[in-house]
Design a protein around this motif. Structure first.
Motif, PDB file in Angstrom:
ATOM      1  N   TYR A  94       2.952  -4.973  -2.227  1.00 29.51           N
ATOM      2  CA  TYR A  94       3.581  -3.685  -1.916  1.00 29.51           C
ATOM      3  C   TYR A  94       4.288  -3.043  -3.120  1.00 29.51           C
ATOM      4  N   ASN A  95       4.449  -3.792  -4.169  1.00 34.80           N
ATOM      5  CA  ASN A  95       5.108  -3.284  -5.368  1.00 34.80           C
ATOM      6  C   ASN A  95       6.548  -2.873  -5.100  1.00 34.80           C
ATOM      7  N   THR A  96       7.160  -3.511  -4.110  1.00 33.88           N
ATOM      8  CA  THR A  96       8.555  -3.223  -3.791  1.00 33.88           C
ATOM      9  C   THR A  96       9.456  -4.197  -4.533  1.00 33.88           C
ATOM     10  N   ASN A  97      10.745  -3.965  -4.431  1.00 34.74           N
ATOM     11  CA  ASN A  97      11.732  -4.794  -5.117  1.00 34.74           C
ATOM     12  C   ASN A  97      12.143  -5.934  -4.197  1.00 34.74           C
ATOM     13  N   PRO A  98      11.792  -7.209  -4.579  1.00 33.59           N
ATOM     14  CA  PRO A  98      12.107  -8.327  -3.683  1.00 33.59           C
ATOM     15  C   PRO A  98      13.594  -8.653  -3.622  1.00 33.59           C
ATOM     16  N   SER A  99      14.370  -8.037  -4.482  1.00 32.90           N
ATOM     17  CA  SER A  99      15.817  -8.282  -4.464  1.00 32.90           C
ATOM     18  C   SER A  99      16.581  -7.159  -3.772  1.00 32.90           C
ATOM     19  N   LYS A 100      15.846  -6.153  -3.251  1.00 30.95           N
ATOM     20  CA  LYS A 100      16.492  -5.012  -2.602  1.00 30.95           C
ATOM     21  C   LYS A 100      15.763  -4.716  -1.298  1.00 30.95           C
ATOM     22  N   ALA A 101      16.503  -4.783  -0.192  1.00 34.62           N
ATOM     23  CA  ALA A 101      15.865  -4.636   1.116  1.00 34.62           C
ATOM     24  C   ALA A 101      15.274  -3.249   1.317  1.00 34.62           C
ATOM     25  N   ASP A 102      15.899  -2.215   0.768  1.00 29.52           N
ATOM     26  CA  ASP A 102      15.415  -0.836   0.887  1.00 29.52           C
ATOM     27  C   ASP A 102      15.134  -0.344  -0.533  1.00 29.52           C
ATOM     28  N   ASP A 147      13.488   2.081  -1.865  1.00 25.53           N
ATOM     29  CA  ASP A 147      13.638   3.498  -2.225  1.00 25.53           C
ATOM     30  C   ASP A 147      14.997   4.074  -1.842  1.00 25.53           C
ATOM     31  N   SER A 148      15.880   3.197  -1.301  1.00 21.84           N
ATOM     32  CA  SER A 148      17.236   3.625  -0.906  1.00 21.84           C
ATOM     33  C   SER A 148      17.195   4.814   0.038  1.00 21.84           C
ATOM     34  N   GLY A 149      16.222   4.804   0.900  1.00 24.14           N
ATOM     35  CA  GLY A 149      16.077   5.939   1.809  1.00 24.14           C
ATOM     36  C   GLY A 149      16.580   5.663   3.198  1.00 24.14           C
ATOM     37  N   THR A 150      17.368   4.623   3.361  1.00 28.66           N
ATOM     38  CA  THR A 150      18.038   4.245   4.622  1.00 28.66           C
ATOM     39  C   THR A 150      17.178   3.383   5.536  1.00 28.66           C
ATOM     40  N   VAL A 151      15.909   3.173   5.213  1.00 30.45           N
ATOM     41  CA  VAL A 151      15.043   2.332   6.046  1.00 30.45           C
ATOM     42  C   VAL A 151      14.527   1.186   5.174  1.00 30.45           C
ATOM     43  N   ASN A 152      14.652  -0.092   5.676  1.00 29.94           N
ATOM     44  CA  ASN A 152      14.234  -1.197   4.813  1.00 29.94           C
ATOM     45  C   ASN A 152      12.709  -1.254   4.668  1.00 29.94           C
ATOM     46  N   ILE A 169       6.872  -0.334   6.003  1.00 32.87           N
ATOM     47  CA  ILE A 169       5.487  -0.823   5.949  1.00 32.87           C
ATOM     48  C   ILE A 169       4.895  -0.900   7.345  1.00 32.87           C
ATOM     49  N   ASP A 170       5.686  -1.360   8.301  1.00 34.82           N
ATOM     50  CA  ASP A 170       5.179  -1.467   9.674  1.00 34.82           C
ATOM     51  C   ASP A 170       4.870  -0.101  10.272  1.00 34.82           C
ATOM     52  N   ARG A 171       5.686   0.894   9.929  1.00 34.30           N
ATOM     53  CA  ARG A 171       5.440   2.227  10.503  1.00 34.30           C
ATOM     54  C   ARG A 171       4.578   3.091   9.574  1.00 34.30           C
ATOM     55  N   LYS A 172       4.097   2.452   8.485  1.00 32.17           N
ATOM     56  CA  LYS A 172       3.140   3.071   7.577  1.00 32.17           C
ATOM     57  C   LYS A 172       3.733   4.220   6.761  1.00 32.17           C
ATOM     58  N   THR A 173       5.047   4.140   6.506  1.00 33.12           N
ATOM     59  CA  THR A 173       5.624   5.070   5.539  1.00 33.12           C
ATOM     60  C   THR A 173       5.701   4.373   4.190  1.00 33.12           C
ATOM     61  N   ASN A 174       5.999   5.124   3.174  1.00 35.18           N
ATOM     62  CA  ASN A 174       5.990   4.601   1.818  1.00 35.18           C
ATOM     63  C   ASN A 174       7.361   4.028   1.463  1.00 35.18           C
ATOM     64  N   PRO A 175       7.460   2.696   1.252  1.00 36.83           N
ATOM     65  CA  PRO A 175       8.772   2.112   0.939  1.00 36.83           C
ATOM     66  C   PRO A 175       9.281   2.478  -0.445  1.00 36.83           C
ATOM     67  N   LEU A 176       8.447   3.184  -1.209  1.00 37.93           N
ATOM     68  CA  LEU A 176       8.867   3.625  -2.539  1.00 37.93           C
ATOM     69  C   LEU A 176       9.287   5.093  -2.542  1.00 37.93           C
ATOM     70  N   ASN A 177       9.209   5.766  -1.387  1.00 31.37           N
ATOM     71  CA  ASN A 177       9.541   7.193  -1.290  1.00 31.37           C
ATOM     72  C   ASN A 177      10.643   7.375  -0.254  1.00 31.37           C
ATOM     73  N   PRO A 178      11.837   7.758  -0.659  1.00 33.14           N
ATOM     74  CA  PRO A 178      12.937   7.889   0.301  1.00 33.14           C
ATOM     75  C   PRO A 178      12.783   9.082   1.236  1.00 33.14           C
ATOM     76  N   GLU A 179      11.939  10.025   0.858  1.00 34.71           N
ATOM     77  CA  GLU A 179      11.834  11.240   1.666  1.00 34.71           C
ATOM     78  C   GLU A 179      11.137  11.003   2.992  1.00 34.71           C
ATOM     79  N   ASP A 180      10.355   9.935   3.086  1.00 35.72           N
ATOM     80  CA  ASP A 180       9.657   9.719   4.365  1.00 35.72           C
ATOM     81  C   ASP A 180      10.402   8.736   5.256  1.00 35.72           C
ATOM     82  N   ASP A 181      11.635   8.420   4.870  1.00 30.83           N
ATOM     83  CA  ASP A 181      12.385   7.471   5.688  1.00 30.83           C
ATOM     84  C   ASP A 181      12.894   8.103   6.981  1.00 30.83           C
ATOM     85  N   VAL A 182      13.208   9.475   6.954  1.00 30.18           N
ATOM     86  CA  VAL A 182      13.829  10.132   8.102  1.00 30.18           C
ATOM     87  C   VAL A 182      12.777  10.429   9.177  1.00 30.18           C
TER      88      VAL A 182
END
Length: 506
Positions: free
Chosen positions: A356-364, A366-371, A376-389
């Motif tokens: 996933y190319n995510t940060n294994p030391s940071k739960a979220d 993209d710091s977008g409020t969703v871990n 990944i389960d809801r198929k949003t991009n964990p590297l893009n904070p704009e799709d967290d809402v």
């Protein structure tokens, strides 16, 4: 009879000479002994009534080679018997001889031998028989030949027990005073003696490859080949491996010298062969690590550091089984090698990095409020904070920011931010169906406004379908200028009435 006996002893000598082992009981250069034998005369008279006959003898044996000793000896003997008329006779003898001792067998405690030699005997008849059937002679001196076999048995390093027996052929027929018959006189001997070895410093009684002098200097036991009982002879330890023959574990690492050399190929003189900070014994018995390799599992961390500092498994390159080597977690990714999911977001560290190319030391990431796992389960991009809402679907939602080109049904680029929220919502709630509703202001033809609102609602629907939403979940419907939410008499009111709504219908 004499000839048959002589041949029998000679055969024993020949048999012993051709055996395949050529070493004596001990490597003694000099032996001094005393021997006492009972004798059986072999003369012209029949010895139906045995009389006391004996031989006392002292001797000196000198080693020639491992196979042979030369022996010189002398003694005193008495032969006694009865003649045909049962009259007692007795002769004293003083024999001296030189013998060759053949010792072909190799044993630490027992050494059989055969001997043969030549000597001279001085004899004197002290009690004469009465039966005289030939010429007589009262005393004399003649050659004689001793021949026999014996056995040495070790009592201590310096003392041996000697048992021997044989036949002594005298080259005279006057020993019993009377010459008669076809054969010369002689006698059988069978006796016991003690041999003082005078063991030399170069001897190796335990056959361990170290001389007695060396063993005394080292403090090892010259009678035991392996003084410390570690499975290696003292000679091998001292000469070849340079280990301590008095200590079964020379380096004190918990492994015997024999195990280090033969089983583990570690250095028996170095407590920590691979220099990883762990003793060889602890590596074998306690940690099951490789004492020849400082990093047993080849994960980039020395075994002792894994055990003491990081509490990882030095025999498993991936302690937490997260698909990352312990060394990489510590030095490269800064993750915890004892936890599969360092940041607790529900994704293994290895998957975060490689999948996933995510940060294994940071739960979220993209710091977008969703871990990351939820995204990944809801198929949003964990590297893009704009799709967290996501949208609150409890009531109809006006999609603020979804706009179209002037007089067109084509979505503007600015619309994508809100549409991504719509998409997120549909992915989070995969079972709902929604209706996309299009509205216009009151400017223009009513039918045209209705058609435009439908087309714009369709544009939103197609965008969602193109993003992977099942088309059966999205309905588009245009309402034209109906249901205004603001006053169409003002520019601001008209802007608000030109809108797209998102409504949950199931």
């Amino acid at each position: 009879m004499h000839k048959r006996i002589f041949n029998l002893i000679l055969c024993n000598l020949i048999f012993l000479s051709f055996t395949n082992s050529f070493a004596q009981l001990n490597d003694y250069p000099i032996k001094i002994g005393i021997h006492a034998s009972g004798l059986l005369p072999e003369t012209d008279y029949k010895n139906d009534d045995l009389k006391l006959s004996f031989l006392g003898r002292a001797f000196l044996r000198i080693k020639v080679i491992d196979l042979f000793d030369i022996e010189a000896g002398a003694g005193y003997a008495k032969l006694a018997g009865e003649d045909g008329k049962n009259n007692y006779w007795e002769t004293s003898l003083i024999p001296a001889d030189l013998r060759l001792i053949l010792s072909p067998f190799n044993s630490k405690s027992v050494s059989p031998y055969a001997y043969g030699g030549i000597g001279y005997v001085k004899w004197n008849v002290e009690d004469k028989p009465s039966e005289l059937n030939g010429s007589t002679k009262e005393d004399g001196g003649d050659l004689y030949a001793p021949l026999g076999i014996g056995i040495e048995m070790k009592l201590s390093n310096s003392l041996l027990l000697d048992l021997s027996g044989g036949y002594n052929q005298i080259f005279s027929d006057y020993v019993n005073y009377v010459k008669g018959g076809d054969f010369n006189d002689g006698f059988w001997n069978l006796g016991i003696g003690l041999i003082f070895t005078g063991e030399g410093g170069s001897s190796d009684s335990d056959l361990d490859g170290i001389s007695k002098d060396q063993e005394i200097e080292l403090g090892t036991n010259p009678d035991i080949a392996d003084s410390d009982g570690d499975g290696l002879t003292d000679g091998l330890e001292f000469n070849q491996y340079k280990t301590d023959p008095l200590n079964s574990d020379s380096d004190g690492d918990g492994l015997t010298d024999n195990d280090e050399i033969k089983n583990y190929t570690t250095n028996p003189n170095i407590i920590d062969t691979d220099k990883d900070g762990l003793t060889d014994g602890d590596e074998i018995y306690q940690h099951q690590t490789d004492p020849l390799r400082e990093d047993s599992d080849i994960d980039g961390i020395k075994d002792k550091i894994e055990l003491d500092e990081f509490k990882t498994n030095p025999t498993n390159s991936d302690t937490d089984k997260d698909a990352l080597k312990d060394g990489d977690e510590i030095h490269k990714y800064k993750t915890d090698p004892t936890k599969q999911d360092t940041d607790g977001d529900g994704i293994f560290d290895g998957d975060e990095i490689f999948k996933y190319n995510t940060n294994p030391s940071k739960a979220d990431t993209d710091s977008g409020t969703v871990n990351d796992k939820v995204e990944i389960d809801r198929k949003t991009n964990p590297l893009n904070p704009e799709d967290d809402v996501v949208l609150d679907i409890a009531a109809p939602v006006i999609l603020e920011g979804v706009t179209f080109e002037t007089g067109s049904v084509e979505l503007t680029p600015e619309s994508e931010k809100m549409l991504l929220r719509v998409l997120n919502t549909l992915n989070i709630y995969p079972d709902i169906k929604v209706e996309i509703r299009g509205y216009t202001d009151n400017v223009g033809n009513t039918s045209k406004n209705l058609k435009l609102s439908q087309q714009r609602a369709n544009s939103v629907r197609y965008w969602l379908i193109n993003k992977g939403v099942n088309q059966e979940r999205v309905v588009a419907k245009g309402f034209g200028k109906d249901n205004p939410i603001a006053d169409n008499s003002t520019p601001e009111g008209k802007r608000l009435n030109r809108r797209i709504e998102f409504v949950k219908i199931n």
